[in-house]
Design a protein around this motif. Structure first.
Motif, PDB file in Angstrom:
ATOM      1  N   TYR A   8      84.190-103.038 -15.519  1.00 34.06           N
ATOM      2  CA  TYR A   8      82.995-102.791 -16.323  1.00 34.06           C
ATOM      3  C   TYR A   8      82.744-103.933 -17.313  1.00 34.06           C
ATOM      4  CZ  TYR A   8      84.070 -98.181 -14.488  1.00 34.06           C
ATOM      5  OH  TYR A   8      84.365 -97.136 -13.651  1.00 34.06           O
ATOM      6  N   ALA A   9      83.091-105.142 -16.938  1.00 30.23           N
ATOM      7  CA  ALA A   9      83.008-106.288 -17.852  1.00 30.23           C
ATOM      8  C   ALA A   9      81.593-106.529 -18.375  1.00 30.23           C
ATOM      9  CB  ALA A   9      83.538-107.550 -17.173  1.00 30.23           C
ATOM     10  N   LEU A  10      80.579-106.298 -17.564  1.00 33.32           N
ATOM     11  CA  LEU A  10      79.212-106.585 -17.997  1.00 33.32           C
ATOM     12  C   LEU A  10      78.668-105.541 -18.964  1.00 33.32           C
ATOM     13  CD1 LEU A  10      77.613-107.902 -14.695  1.00 33.32           C
ATOM     14  CD2 LEU A  10      78.619-109.198 -16.579  1.00 33.32           C
ATOM     15  N   THR A  11      79.261-104.365 -18.997  1.00 33.38           N
ATOM     16  CA  THR A  11      78.782-103.333 -19.914  1.00 33.38           C
ATOM     17  C   THR A  11      79.697-103.121 -21.111  1.00 33.38           C
ATOM     18  OG1 THR A  11      79.829-101.634 -18.542  1.00 33.38           O
ATOM     19  CG2 THR A  11      77.480-102.079 -18.164  1.00 33.38           C
ATOM     20  N   SER A  12      81.017-103.244 -20.902  1.00 32.48           N
ATOM     21  CA  SER A  12      81.924-102.965 -22.021  1.00 32.48           C
ATOM     22  C   SER A  12      82.958-104.065 -22.252  1.00 32.48           C
ATOM     23  CB  SER A  12      82.619-101.623 -21.808  1.00 32.48           C
ATOM     24  OG  SER A  12      83.352-101.628 -20.601  1.00 32.48           O
ATOM     25  N   GLY A  13      82.824-105.178 -21.554  1.00 32.29           N
ATOM     26  CA  GLY A  13      83.730-106.299 -21.765  1.00 32.29           C
ATOM     27  C   GLY A  13      85.016-106.196 -20.970  1.00 32.29           C
ATOM     28  N   ILE A  14      85.866-107.175 -21.137  1.00 32.99           N
ATOM     29  CA  ILE A  14      87.166-107.217 -20.469  1.00 32.99           C
ATOM     30  C   ILE A  14      88.141-106.402 -21.301  1.00 32.99           C
ATOM     31  CG2 ILE A  14      89.074-108.687 -19.756  1.00 32.99           C
ATOM     32  CD1 ILE A  14      86.980-110.959 -19.442  1.00 32.99           C
ATOM     33  N   LYS A  15      88.831-105.472 -20.662  1.00 34.10           N
ATOM     34  CA  LYS A  15      89.767-104.598 -21.364  1.00 34.10           C
ATOM     35  C   LYS A  15      91.204-104.948 -20.993  1.00 34.10           C
ATOM     36  CE  LYS A  15      86.455-102.058 -22.998  1.00 34.10           C
ATOM     37  NZ  LYS A  15      86.083-102.087 -24.352  1.00 34.10           N
ATOM     38  N   GLU A  16      92.051-105.040 -21.994  1.00 36.60           N
ATOM     39  CA  GLU A  16      93.484-105.238 -21.773  1.00 36.60           C
ATOM     40  C   GLU A  16      94.114-103.853 -21.703  1.00 36.60           C
ATOM     41  OE1 GLU A  16      97.220-107.101 -24.212  1.00 36.60           O
ATOM     42  OE2 GLU A  16      95.231-107.943 -24.559  1.00 36.60           O
ATOM     43  N   MET A  17      94.999-103.632 -20.704  1.00 36.39           N
ATOM     44  CA  MET A  17      95.528-102.291 -20.505  1.00 36.39           C
ATOM     45  C   MET A  17      96.951-102.337 -19.958  1.00 36.39           C
ATOM     46  SD  MET A  17      93.904 -99.337 -18.038  1.00 36.39           S
ATOM     47  CE  MET A  17      92.504 -98.974 -19.074  1.00 36.39           C
ATOM     48  N   GLU A  18      97.754-101.400 -20.405  1.00 35.72           N
ATOM     49  CA  GLU A  18      99.087-101.200 -19.844  1.00 35.72           C
ATOM     50  C   GLU A  18      98.942-100.235 -18.676  1.00 35.72           C
ATOM     51  OE1 GLU A  18     102.277-102.257 -20.228  1.00 35.72           O
ATOM     52  OE2 GLU A  18     101.559-103.779 -21.617  1.00 35.72           O
ATOM     53  N   VAL A  19      99.436-100.628 -17.513  1.00 36.49           N
ATOM     54  CA  VAL A  19      99.288 -99.817 -16.304  1.00 36.49           C
ATOM     55  C   VAL A  19     100.598 -99.784 -15.532  1.00 36.49           C
ATOM     56  CG1 VAL A  19      96.821-100.316 -16.049  1.00 36.49           C
ATOM     57  CG2 VAL A  19      98.490-101.792 -14.943  1.00 36.49           C
ATOM     58  N   GLU A  20     100.623 -98.897 -14.554  1.00 33.71           N
ATOM     59  CA  GLU A  20     101.722 -98.849 -13.600  1.00 33.71           C
ATOM     60  C   GLU A  20     101.145 -99.128 -12.223  1.00 33.71           C
ATOM     61  OE1 GLU A  20     103.849 -95.188 -13.785  1.00 33.71           O
ATOM     62  OE2 GLU A  20     104.173 -95.342 -15.940  1.00 33.71           O
ATOM     63  N   GLN A  21     101.857 -99.905 -11.434  1.00 29.16           N
ATOM     64  CA  GLN A  21     101.405-100.219 -10.087  1.00 29.16           C
ATOM     65  C   GLN A  21     101.775 -99.070  -9.166  1.00 29.16           C
ATOM     66  OE1 GLN A  21     102.691-104.074  -8.916  1.00 29.16           O
ATOM     67  NE2 GLN A  21     100.907-104.395  -7.648  1.00 29.16           N
ATOM     68  N   SER A  22     100.865 -98.677  -8.298  1.00 23.21           N
ATOM     69  CA  SER A  22     101.106 -97.604  -7.350  1.00 23.21           C
ATOM     70  C   SER A  22     102.201 -98.013  -6.374  1.00 23.21           C
ATOM     71  CB  SER A  22      99.817 -97.292  -6.590  1.00 23.21           C
ATOM     72  OG  SER A  22     100.056 -96.392  -5.539  1.00 23.21           O
ATOM     73  N   GLU A  23     103.137 -97.109  -6.122  1.00 18.40           N
ATOM     74  CA  GLU A  23     104.209 -97.402  -5.167  1.00 18.40           C
ATOM     75  C   GLU A  23     103.683 -97.392  -3.740  1.00 18.40           C
ATOM     76  OE1 GLU A  23     107.551 -94.862  -5.776  1.00 18.40           O
ATOM     77  OE2 GLU A  23     107.688 -95.358  -7.909  1.00 18.40           O
ATOM     78  N   ASP A  24     102.768 -96.486  -3.450  1.00 17.50           N
ATOM     79  CA  ASP A  24     102.218 -96.360  -2.102  1.00 17.50           C
ATOM     80  C   ASP A  24     101.186 -97.436  -1.775  1.00 17.50           C
ATOM     81  OD1 ASP A  24     103.779 -94.072  -1.774  1.00 17.50           O
ATOM     82  OD2 ASP A  24     102.186 -92.781  -2.551  1.00 17.50           O
ATOM     83  N   PHE A  25     100.420 -97.826  -2.791  1.00 22.12           N
ATOM     84  CA  PHE A  25      99.353 -98.813  -2.606  1.00 22.12           C
ATOM     85  C   PHE A  25      99.486 -99.882  -3.685  1.00 22.12           C
ATOM     86  CE2 PHE A  25      97.830 -94.667  -1.194  1.00 22.12           C
ATOM     87  CZ  PHE A  25      97.501 -94.941   0.125  1.00 22.12           C
ATOM     88  N   PRO A  26     100.151-100.995  -3.395  1.00 19.37           N
ATOM     89  CA  PRO A  26     100.421-102.009  -4.424  1.00 19.37           C
ATOM     90  C   PRO A  26      99.185-102.710  -4.979  1.00 19.37           C
ATOM     91  CG  PRO A  26     101.208-102.729  -2.273  1.00 19.37           C
ATOM     92  CD  PRO A  26     100.746-101.326  -2.118  1.00 19.37           C
ATOM     93  N   ASP A  27      98.042-102.529  -4.343  1.00 23.06           N
ATOM     94  CA  ASP A  27      96.806-103.144  -4.838  1.00 23.06           C
ATOM     95  C   ASP A  27      96.105-102.263  -5.874  1.00 23.06           C
ATOM     96  OD1 ASP A  27      95.493-105.562  -4.587  1.00 23.06           O
ATOM     97  OD2 ASP A  27      93.942-104.734  -3.295  1.00 23.06           O
ATOM     98  N   ILE A  28      96.667-101.089  -6.139  1.00 23.09           N
ATOM     99  CA  ILE A  28      96.085-100.138  -7.085  1.00 23.09           C
ATOM    100  C   ILE A  28      96.979-100.025  -8.311  1.00 23.09           C
ATOM    101  CG2 ILE A  28      95.473 -97.711  -7.447  1.00 23.09           C
ATOM    102  CD1 ILE A  28      94.775 -97.546  -4.487  1.00 23.09           C
ATOM    103  N   VAL A  29      96.345-100.041  -9.482  1.00 25.91           N
ATOM    104  CA  VAL A  29      97.070 -99.807 -10.730  1.00 25.91           C
ATOM    105  C   VAL A  29      96.475 -98.586 -11.413  1.00 25.91           C
ATOM    106  CG1 VAL A  29      97.785-102.192 -11.076  1.00 25.91           C
ATOM    107  CG2 VAL A  29      95.618-101.418 -12.039  1.00 25.91           C
ATOM    108  N   LYS A  30      97.336 -97.875 -12.153  1.00 23.92           N
ATOM    109  CA  LYS A  30      96.901 -96.648 -12.820  1.00 23.92           C
ATOM    110  C   LYS A  30      97.257 -96.715 -14.291  1.00 23.92           C
ATOM    111  CE  LYS A  30      97.417 -93.972  -8.656  1.00 23.92           C
ATOM    112  NZ  LYS A  30      97.969 -92.810  -8.011  1.00 23.92           N
ATOM    113  N   GLY A  31      96.294 -96.294 -15.119  1.00 21.55           N
ATOM    114  CA  GLY A  31      96.505 -96.238 -16.553  1.00 21.55           C
ATOM    115  C   GLY A  31      97.154 -94.933 -16.964  1.00 21.55           C
ATOM    116  N   LYS A  32      97.034 -94.609 -18.241  1.00 23.56           N
ATOM    117  CA  LYS A  32      97.688 -93.421 -18.776  1.00 23.56           C
ATOM    118  C   LYS A  32      96.949 -92.126 -18.476  1.00 23.56           C
ATOM    119  CE  LYS A  32      99.965 -95.992 -22.380  1.00 23.56           C
ATOM    120  NZ  LYS A  32     100.110 -96.262 -23.799  1.00 23.56           N
ATOM    121  N   THR A  33      95.620 -92.187 -18.301  1.00 22.99           N
ATOM    122  CA  THR A  33      94.866 -90.969 -18.026  1.00 22.99           C
ATOM    123  C   THR A  33      94.553 -90.873 -16.539  1.00 22.99           C
ATOM    124  OG1 THR A  33      92.720 -92.022 -18.437  1.00 22.99           O
ATOM    125  CG2 THR A  33      93.833 -91.015 -20.321  1.00 22.99           C
TER     126      THR A  33
END
Length: 80
Positions: A8-33
């Motif tokens: 959502y960079a064009l509407t809310s900017g670049i966000k820095e986030m702590e995430v966990e990488q999915s074990e099943d799908f390494p191209d997907i990251v998940k945040g806290k919610t």
């Protein structure tokens, strides 16, 4: 791990986030919610801030080009 989100960079900017990488799908990251899920390293999320800036700039330029085309179409349109 720390990543930069550009989905959502064009509407809310670049966000820095702590995430966990999915074990099943390494191209997907998940945040806290439950709805913080981002797909594609280099598309929606980035490992470096520099990569995120480059993607956001690319998105900005594409959007500007799209808006120019929309403006040109509207300028040609005439109602008689």
């Amino acid at each position: 791990m720390k990543v930069w989100i550009t989905k959502y960079a064009l509407t809310s900017g670049i966000k820095e986030m702590e995430v966990e990488q999915s074990e099943d799908f390494p191209d997907i990251v998940k945040g806290k919610t439950w709805n913080d899920s981002y797909h594609g390293d280099g598309r929606e999320w980035h490992r470096t801030y520099e990569s995120a800036i480059a993607k956001a700039e690319e998105m900005r330029l594409k959007r500007i080009e799209s808006l120019k085309k929309q403006i040109a179409k509207l300028e040609k349109k005439r109602f008689s």
